[in-house]
Write an enzyme that holds these catalytic residues in place. Structure first.
Site, PDB file in Angstrom:
ATOM      1  NE  ARG A 223      -4.305  -1.216   0.027  1.00 45.33           N
ATOM      2  CZ  ARG A 223      -4.460  -2.217  -0.844  1.00 45.33           C
ATOM      3  NH1 ARG A 223      -3.508  -2.488  -1.714  1.00 45.33           N
ATOM      4  NH2 ARG A 223      -5.571  -2.925  -0.863  1.00 45.33           N
ATOM      5  CG  HIS A 271      -3.614  -0.280  -6.868  1.00 44.17           C
ATOM      6  ND1 HIS A 271      -3.942   0.330  -5.682  1.00 44.17           N
ATOM      7  CD2 HIS A 271      -3.734  -1.608  -6.619  1.00 44.17           C
ATOM      8  CE1 HIS A 271      -4.237  -0.577  -4.768  1.00 44.17           C
ATOM      9  NE2 HIS A 271      -4.119  -1.772  -5.325  1.00 44.17           N
TER      10      HIS A 271
HETATM   11  P1  NDP Z   1      -1.585 -11.374   4.526  1.00 48.11           P
HETATM   12  O1  NDP Z   1      -2.457 -10.897   5.621  1.00 48.11           O
HETATM   13  O2  NDP Z   1      -1.622 -12.801   4.143  1.00 48.11           O
HETATM   14  O3  NDP Z   1      -0.069 -11.012   4.856  1.00 48.11           O
HETATM   15  C1  NDP Z   1       0.315  -9.813   5.455  1.00 48.11           C
HETATM   16  C2  NDP Z   1       1.700  -9.997   6.016  1.00 48.11           C
HETATM   17  O4  NDP Z   1       2.162  -8.740   6.516  1.00 48.11           O
HETATM   18  C3  NDP Z   1       1.732 -10.979   7.194  1.00 48.11           C
HETATM   19  O5  NDP Z   1       2.873 -11.802   7.090  1.00 48.11           O
HETATM   20  C4  NDP Z   1       1.869 -10.052   8.401  1.00 48.11           C
HETATM   21  O6  NDP Z   1       2.530 -10.651   9.525  1.00 48.11           O
HETATM   22  C5  NDP Z   1       2.723  -8.953   7.803  1.00 48.11           C
HETATM   23  N1  NDP Z   1       2.667  -7.721   8.586  1.00 48.11           N
HETATM   24  C6  NDP Z   1       1.600  -7.066   9.060  1.00 48.11           C
HETATM   25  N2  NDP Z   1       1.967  -5.992   9.793  1.00 48.11           N
HETATM   26  C7  NDP Z   1       3.329  -6.005   9.786  1.00 48.11           C
HETATM   27  C8  NDP Z   1       4.315  -5.183  10.373  1.00 48.11           C
HETATM   28  N3  NDP Z   1       3.975  -4.135  11.139  1.00 48.11           N
HETATM   29  N4  NDP Z   1       5.609  -5.479  10.170  1.00 48.11           N
HETATM   30  C9  NDP Z   1       5.956  -6.556   9.410  1.00 48.11           C
HETATM   31  N5  NDP Z   1       5.068  -7.392   8.836  1.00 48.11           N
HETATM   32  C10 NDP Z   1       3.776  -7.106   9.018  1.00 48.11           C
HETATM   33  O7  NDP Z   1      -1.920 -10.440   3.263  1.00 48.11           O
HETATM   34  P2  NDP Z   1      -1.647 -10.744   1.719  1.00 48.11           P
HETATM   35  O8  NDP Z   1      -0.296 -11.321   1.573  1.00 48.11           O
HETATM   36  O9  NDP Z   1      -2.775 -11.465   1.122  1.00 48.11           O
HETATM   37  O10 NDP Z   1      -1.706  -9.256   1.126  1.00 48.11           O
HETATM   38  C11 NDP Z   1      -0.796  -8.275   1.553  1.00 48.11           C
HETATM   39  C12 NDP Z   1      -1.187  -6.896   1.034  1.00 48.11           C
HETATM   40  O11 NDP Z   1      -0.875  -6.770  -0.343  1.00 48.11           O
HETATM   41  C13 NDP Z   1      -2.659  -6.526   1.104  1.00 48.11           C
HETATM   42  O12 NDP Z   1      -3.039  -6.143   2.419  1.00 48.11           O
HETATM   43  C14 NDP Z   1      -2.752  -5.383   0.120  1.00 48.11           C
HETATM   44  O13 NDP Z   1      -2.508  -4.183   0.798  1.00 48.11           O
HETATM   45  C15 NDP Z   1      -1.626  -5.666  -0.856  1.00 48.11           C
HETATM   46  N6  NDP Z   1      -2.120  -6.024  -2.190  1.00 48.11           N
HETATM   47  C16 NDP Z   1      -1.793  -5.207  -3.248  1.00 48.11           C
HETATM   48  C17 NDP Z   1      -2.214  -5.518  -4.519  1.00 48.11           C
HETATM   49  C18 NDP Z   1      -1.808  -4.704  -5.688  1.00 48.11           C
HETATM   50  O14 NDP Z   1      -2.328  -4.902  -6.795  1.00 48.11           O
HETATM   51  N7  NDP Z   1      -0.862  -3.793  -5.541  1.00 48.11           N
HETATM   52  C19 NDP Z   1      -3.052  -6.695  -4.779  1.00 48.11           C
HETATM   53  C20 NDP Z   1      -3.304  -7.496  -3.617  1.00 48.11           C
HETATM   54  C21 NDP Z   1      -2.857  -7.148  -2.365  1.00 48.11           C
HETATM   55  P3  NDP Z   1       1.965 -11.991  10.233  1.00 48.11           P
HETATM   56  O15 NDP Z   1       2.252 -13.093   9.252  1.00 48.11           O
HETATM   57  O16 NDP Z   1       2.758 -12.110  11.468  1.00 48.11           O
HETATM   58  O17 NDP Z   1       0.500 -11.762  10.437  1.00 48.11           O
HETATM   59  C1  OXD Z   2      -5.979  -5.667  -3.254  1.00 46.69           C
HETATM   60  C2  OXD Z   2      -5.530  -4.670  -4.205  1.00 46.69           C
HETATM   61  O1  OXD Z   2      -5.923  -5.394  -2.060  1.00 46.69           O
HETATM   62  O2  OXD Z   2      -5.861  -4.795  -5.397  1.00 46.69           O
HETATM   63  O3  OXD Z   2      -6.388  -6.766  -3.678  1.00 46.69           O
HETATM   64  O4  OXD Z   2      -4.808  -3.753  -3.851  1.00 46.69           O
END
Ligand code: NDP
Ligand code: OXD
Length: 308
Positions: A223, A271
């Site tokens: 993000r 995005h």
């Molecule tokens: P998940 O919830 O599976 O993974 C999130 C990860 O981030 C987890 O490992 C979590 O830790 C870690 N995390 C959270 N807070 C922190 C922190 N403060 N410090 C370090 N690590 C942290 O989400 P996804 O992998 O499915 O998706 C991740 C993000 O990708 C989404 O939230 C979205 O914002 C973004 N996204 C962007 C897209 C795009 O097109 N650009 C498309 C899809 C998603 P823990 O494992 O310990 O919980």
């Molecule tokens: C998502 C994104 O969160 O597209 O899936 O950013």
């Protein structure tokens, strides 16, 4: 079952609308009403949940839920995020592509081609580079495995302890060690109170600067709110960063006067790292509603206290 109990609202594409209409036409509605039990949303209007007294579940159209959790007066119902192999595959493509573009100095070759210059530029190999994935969840781990297969060294950072074969993992308490060995930083964290503006000048200064790329690279597909854009611009200007790939921004669309558009070593995309496939999404939501209505647990319900 009440008719028109599924609300589709917010920034929804025609293809997404069609995919839901095809599957659930007799239950879909564009307006919040007393009958609304399920809301499927992307960046919804702040007032959307004012007139939905029967709401039971909110589905995010994407993997991230910051756009839902930031809604004022959010009803206390489960929020389900989108997790799907199609989305994961797209993110793997994006992250591997960006790592390879920087590794193989593709921007410099593009420029040489435009100038019709035959210029062989030195390039390190993947095994000389460590990619540090910040946010080692569903997407981070899948990208990590794909990068390993390409020969990169991979490390992952998460809040909790995560174990993935052949990948060194770190918790947030070990962040300094994680950053010190990272040449390419990939952000795949959700936007939360903790991660807002986390990638700032101080964090950038702790990435490995003496690696084979001549400076660290940042790839942001999580993000935009997690990255201090002013700090990145300064680090590109003064050469601290060797390059960036940015798919998400503090404000989207990225303003036409942002300096980020103009750097040779900054790859900007709108995005699209992993866009949601409408058919996969409507299938997913239908399965989840079926499970819920049959008394089975739904998958990927977010923990609202963590913010993701
Ligand atoms: P998940 O919830 O599976 O993974 C999130 C990860 O981030 C987890 O490992 C979590 O830790 C870690 N995390 C959270 N807070 C922190 C922190 N403060 N410090 C370090 N690590 C942290 O989400 P996804 O992998 O499915 O998706 C991740 C993000 O990708 C989404 O939230 C979205 O914002 C973004 N996204 C962007 C897209 C795009 O097109 N650009 C498309 C899809 C998603 P823990 O494992 O310990 O919980
Ligand atoms: C998502 C994104 O969160 O597209 O899936 O950013």
């Amino acid at each position: 079952m009440s008719a028109r109990d599924i609300l589709l609202a917010g920034d929804i594409s025609a293809a997404e609308r069609d995919a839901f209409l095809e599957r659930l036409s007799d239950r879909m509605s564009d307006e919040p009403t007393d009958a609304t039990r399920y809301a499927i949303v992307w960046k919804p209007d702040p007032d959307i949940f004012r007139n939905t007294p029967s709401l039971e579940v909110i589905f995010s159209l994407g993997a991230g839920v910051d756009h839902v959790l930031n809604t004022p007066n959010l009803p206390d119902v489960p929020v389900v995020r989108f997790v799907d192999p199609d989305l994961t595959g797209r993110m793997m493509e994006y992250v591997c592509l960006q790592c390879l573009l920087h590794l193989r100095r593709q921007r410099a070759y593009d420029s040489a081609q435009r100038n019709k210059t035959w210029n062989q530029i030195a390039m390190p190999t993947a095994r000389e580079i460590t990619v540090g994935i910040m946010g080692f969840g569903v997407l981070g781990q899948a990208c990590g495995r794909a990068l390993l297969a390409l020969g990169f060294n991979v490390r992952g950072l998460a809040r909790s302890t995560r174990k993935v074969e052949d990948i060194e993992t770190f918790t947030t308490e070990q962040q300094a060690g994680f950053l010190a060995g990272t040449d390419m930083l990939v952000n795949l964290m959700p936007l939360s109170e903790e991660t807002r503006n986390m990638i700032d000048a101080d964090l950038i200064s702790h990435l490995r600067s003496e690696g084979a790329l001549g400076g660290p690279v940042i790839i942001n597909a999580g993000r935009g709110g997690s990255l201090d854009e002013c700090a990145v611009i300064e680090a590109l200007e003064n050469g601290t960063l060797a390059g960036v790939s940015l798919d998400v921004f503090q404000t989207e669309p990225l303003s036409a006067d942002s300096p980020l558009w103009g750097f040779d070593n900054a790859i900007v995309t709108p995005h699209v790292a992993a866009i949601t496939d409408p058919n996969a999404l409507s299938n997913y939501v239908q399965r989840q509603i079926d499970a819920y209505e049959n008394g089975k647990p739904m998958e990927n319900v977010v923990d609202r206290s963590r913010g993701y």
